[in-house]
Design a protein around this motif. Structure first.
Motif, PDB file in Angstrom:
ATOM      1  N   GLU A  88      48.948  27.564   5.613  1.00 28.75           N
ATOM      2  CA  GLU A  88      48.682  27.399   4.338  1.00 28.75           C
ATOM      3  C   GLU A  88      47.769  27.040   3.678  1.00 28.75           C
ATOM      4  O   GLU A  88      47.727  25.688   3.770  1.00 28.75           O
ATOM      5  N   PRO A  89      47.629  27.736   2.014  1.00 30.25           N
ATOM      6  CA  PRO A  89      46.950  27.234   1.186  1.00 30.25           C
ATOM      7  C   PRO A  89      47.594  26.672   0.491  1.00 30.25           C
ATOM      8  O   PRO A  89      48.857  27.226   0.044  1.00 30.25           O
ATOM      9  N   HIS A  90      46.879  25.181  -0.026  1.00 30.31           N
ATOM     10  CA  HIS A  90      47.572  24.676  -1.278  1.00 30.31           C
ATOM     11  C   HIS A  90      46.674  24.439  -2.135  1.00 30.31           C
ATOM     12  O   HIS A  90      45.559  24.150  -2.046  1.00 30.31           O
ATOM     13  N   ILE A  91      47.020  24.526  -3.937  1.00 35.60           N
ATOM     14  CA  ILE A  91      46.369  24.567  -4.300  1.00 35.60           C
ATOM     15  C   ILE A  91      46.858  23.886  -6.280  1.00 35.60           C
ATOM     16  O   ILE A  91      48.556  24.082  -6.300  1.00 35.60           O
ATOM     17  N   LYS A  92      46.439  22.419  -6.035  1.00 29.51           N
ATOM     18  CA  LYS A  92      47.469  22.044  -6.649  1.00 29.51           C
ATOM     19  C   LYS A  92      49.125  20.810  -6.358  1.00 29.51           C
ATOM     20  O   LYS A  92      49.432  21.204  -6.869  1.00 29.51           O
ATOM     21  N   ASN A  93      49.043  20.806  -5.407  1.00 28.64           N
ATOM     22  CA  ASN A  93      50.322  20.662  -4.347  1.00 28.64           C
ATOM     23  C   ASN A  93      51.438  22.038  -4.977  1.00 28.64           C
ATOM     24  O   ASN A  93      53.012  21.835  -4.493  1.00 28.64           O
ATOM     25  N   ALA A  94      50.463  22.806  -4.955  1.00 28.96           N
ATOM     26  CA  ALA A  94      51.916  24.233  -4.624  1.00 28.96           C
ATOM     27  C   ALA A  94      50.979  24.678  -3.233  1.00 28.96           C
ATOM     28  O   ALA A  94      49.820  25.200  -3.341  1.00 28.96           O
ATOM     29  N   LYS A  95      51.489  25.742  -2.691  1.00 32.64           N
ATOM     30  CA  LYS A  95      51.187  26.061  -1.418  1.00 32.64           C
ATOM     31  C   LYS A  95      51.627  28.005  -1.155  1.00 32.64           C
ATOM     32  O   LYS A  95      52.861  28.209  -1.731  1.00 32.64           O
ATOM     33  N   ARG A  96      51.130  28.081  -0.130  1.00 36.16           N
ATOM     34  CA  ARG A  96      51.618  29.996  -0.228  1.00 36.16           C
ATOM     35  C   ARG A  96      51.115  28.995   1.931  1.00 36.16           C
ATOM     36  O   ARG A  96      50.776  29.336   1.665  1.00 36.16           O
ATOM     37  N   GLU A  97      52.261  30.564   2.093  1.00 34.85           N
ATOM     38  CA  GLU A  97      52.447  30.788   3.565  1.00 34.85           C
ATOM     39  C   GLU A  97      51.726  32.255   3.889  1.00 34.85           C
ATOM     40  O   GLU A  97      52.807  33.424   3.437  1.00 34.85           O
ATOM     41  N   TYR A  98      51.311  31.562   4.627  1.00 30.88           N
ATOM     42  CA  TYR A  98      51.025  33.362   5.304  1.00 30.88           C
ATOM     43  C   TYR A  98      51.129  33.698   6.893  1.00 30.88           C
ATOM     44  O   TYR A  98      50.320  32.289   7.650  1.00 30.88           O
ATOM     45  N   LYS A  99      51.862  34.229   7.446  1.00 29.53           N
ATOM     46  CA  LYS A  99      52.187  34.500   9.209  1.00 29.53           C
ATOM     47  C   LYS A  99      51.456  35.759   9.397  1.00 29.53           C
ATOM     48  O   LYS A  99      50.854  36.302   9.008  1.00 29.53           O
ATOM     49  N   GLY A 100      52.143  36.113  10.817  1.00 27.84           N
ATOM     50  CA  GLY A 100      51.267  36.976  11.553  1.00 27.84           C
ATOM     51  C   GLY A 100      50.172  36.728  12.169  1.00 27.84           C
ATOM     52  O   GLY A 100      49.414  38.099  12.236  1.00 27.84           O
ATOM     53  N   LEU A 101      49.719  36.217  11.877  1.00 30.26           N
ATOM     54  CA  LEU A 101      48.034  35.308  11.882  1.00 30.26           C
ATOM     55  C   LEU A 101      47.827  35.114  14.384  1.00 30.26           C
ATOM     56  O   LEU A 101      48.690  34.788  14.498  1.00 30.26           O
ATOM     57  N   LEU A 140      44.388  22.411  -0.037  1.00 35.55           N
ATOM     58  CA  LEU A 140      44.290  22.149   1.425  1.00 35.55           C
ATOM     59  C   LEU A 140      44.588  23.307   1.914  1.00 35.55           C
ATOM     60  O   LEU A 140      45.328  24.673   1.087  1.00 35.55           O
ATOM     61  N   ILE A 141      43.708  23.191   2.990  1.00 38.34           N
ATOM     62  CA  ILE A 141      43.721  24.582   4.481  1.00 38.34           C
ATOM     63  C   ILE A 141      44.553  24.107   5.364  1.00 38.34           C
ATOM     64  O   ILE A 141      44.196  22.384   6.231  1.00 38.34           O
ATOM     65  N   PHE A 142      46.099  24.311   5.625  1.00 35.58           N
ATOM     66  CA  PHE A 142      47.001  23.446   7.089  1.00 35.58           C
ATOM     67  C   PHE A 142      47.388  24.667   7.862  1.00 35.58           C
ATOM     68  O   PHE A 142      47.959  25.740   7.175  1.00 35.58           O
ATOM     69  N   TRP A 143      47.820  24.607   8.977  1.00 32.82           N
ATOM     70  CA  TRP A 143      48.462  24.739   9.554  1.00 32.82           C
ATOM     71  C   TRP A 143      49.859  24.374   9.928  1.00 32.82           C
ATOM     72  O   TRP A 143      50.048  23.539  10.598  1.00 32.82           O
ATOM     73  N   ASP A 144      50.656  24.366   9.339  1.00 39.74           N
ATOM     74  CA  ASP A 144      51.985  24.549  10.435  1.00 39.74           C
ATOM     75  C   ASP A 144      52.519  25.334  11.447  1.00 39.74           C
ATOM     76  O   ASP A 144      52.961  26.757  11.685  1.00 39.74           O
ATOM     77  N   ASP A 145      51.949  24.170  12.600  1.00 38.34           N
ATOM     78  CA  ASP A 145      52.636  25.222  13.617  1.00 38.34           C
ATOM     79  C   ASP A 145      54.110  25.103  14.095  1.00 38.34           C
ATOM     80  O   ASP A 145      54.327  26.620  14.636  1.00 38.34           O
ATOM     81  N   ALA A 146      55.182  24.720  13.650  1.00 35.63           N
ATOM     82  CA  ALA A 146      56.644  25.043  13.397  1.00 35.63           C
ATOM     83  C   ALA A 146      56.850  26.467  13.293  1.00 35.63           C
ATOM     84  O   ALA A 146      57.680  27.573  13.802  1.00 35.63           O
ATOM     85  N   ASN A 147      55.539  26.882  11.832  1.00 34.52           N
ATOM     86  CA  ASN A 147      56.343  28.297  11.204  1.00 34.52           C
ATOM     87  C   ASN A 147      55.561  29.315  11.180  1.00 34.52           C
ATOM     88  O   ASN A 147      56.068  30.113  11.081  1.00 34.52           O
ATOM     89  N   LYS A 148      54.515  28.846  12.340  1.00 32.83           N
ATOM     90  CA  LYS A 148      53.186  29.312  12.401  1.00 32.83           C
ATOM     91  C   LYS A 148      53.381  29.932  11.392  1.00 32.83           C
ATOM     92  O   LYS A 148      52.825  31.871  11.106  1.00 32.83           O
ATOM     93  N   GLU A 149      52.615  29.304  10.377  1.00 32.36           N
ATOM     94  CA  GLU A 149      51.285  30.271   9.236  1.00 32.36           C
ATOM     95  C   GLU A 149      50.325  28.816   8.965  1.00 32.36           C
ATOM     96  O   GLU A 149      50.292  28.222   8.626  1.00 32.36           O
TER      97      GLU A 149
END
Length: 224
Positions: A88-101, A77-86
């Motif tokens: 989020e790539p998800h792999i097998k239900n685990a996610k990583r957040e990337y901020k500052g983009l 899953l490739i997802f934009w979390d607008d509240a946290n401005k990040e």
């Protein structure tokens, strides 16, 4: 009228690969039904790269790419979390957040994500700029029959769409590989040079099915 005719023709021929070079999908309205289903050329992934280009003015959460399996609604899953401005790539239900983009509205962005099950490392490339590589999930492949959807997020296998997470805007050049693409190949993709097309999803030979109001038009280019 001609766009509707094109839509009907392409939907009817969804089982036949279509060359969408120079074209884009348009998701024109907020809905929990309209989407594009993509047919993968293979199943089971020990590594993946997903790249796409998108253009939107959304000021809320939204989904770019959703791959689900029976055991993982968020297989990829490739997802934009607008509240946290990040991002989020998800792999097998685990996610990583990337901020500052520098994720600006009303302009095209190229987004690529790579992951390898052996190392467990994930990396995001945003408009050609790489993030650090971080651990996400290792030890097992993405397995099972996949359902791949553009325009909606699958909260369950093949469904569970949330209208507040749908994508509105334009999307183009969707590719997926069953390996982690090299930095050189990613840069070629970003620069729209002669890159190796996806061997799982290939925009130039794409099998897809449109549901609801999704249009296909020529990709807009700025004249100099």
């Amino acid at each position: 009228m001609k766009f509707l005719l094109l839509l009907v023709m392409l939907t009817a021929c969804a089982a036949t690969p279509q060359d969408l070079s120079g074209k884009m999908f348009i998701f024109p309205q907020q809905t929990n039904t309209a989407h594009v289903s993509l047919t993968a050329s293979r199943q089971g992934f020990g590594a993946v790269t997903v790249c796409h280009r998108s253009f939107t003015d959304l000021k809320r959460d939204h989904t770019f790419f959703s791959l689900a399996t029976p055991s993982s609604a968020n297989g990829v899953l490739i997802f934009w979390d607008d509240a946290n401005k990040e991002m989020e790539p998800h792999i097998k239900n685990a996610k990583r957040e990337y901020k500052g983009l520098d994720y600006k509205s009303n302009m095209w962005h190229s987004i690529c994500t790579t992951w390898n099950s052996e190392s467990g490392l994930v990396q995001l490339w945003f408009d050609g700029q790489p993030s650090i590589k971080t651990f996400l999930s290792s030890g097992s492949n993405i397995s099972g029959s996949t359902i791949i959807i553009l325009g909606q997020e699958q909260d369950s296998y093949g469904g569970g769409f949330d209208v507040k997470q749908c994508f509105i805007g334009m999307m183009s050049d969707v590719h997926m590989w069953d390996y982690a693409l090299s930095p050189c190949e990613i840069q070629k993709y970003v620069d729209e040079l002669n890159f190796t097309p996806g061997n799982v999803l290939n925009w130039s030979a794409l099998e897809f099915q449109i549901t609801g109001r999704v249009l296909i038009e020529d990709k807009q280019k700025t004249c100099c």
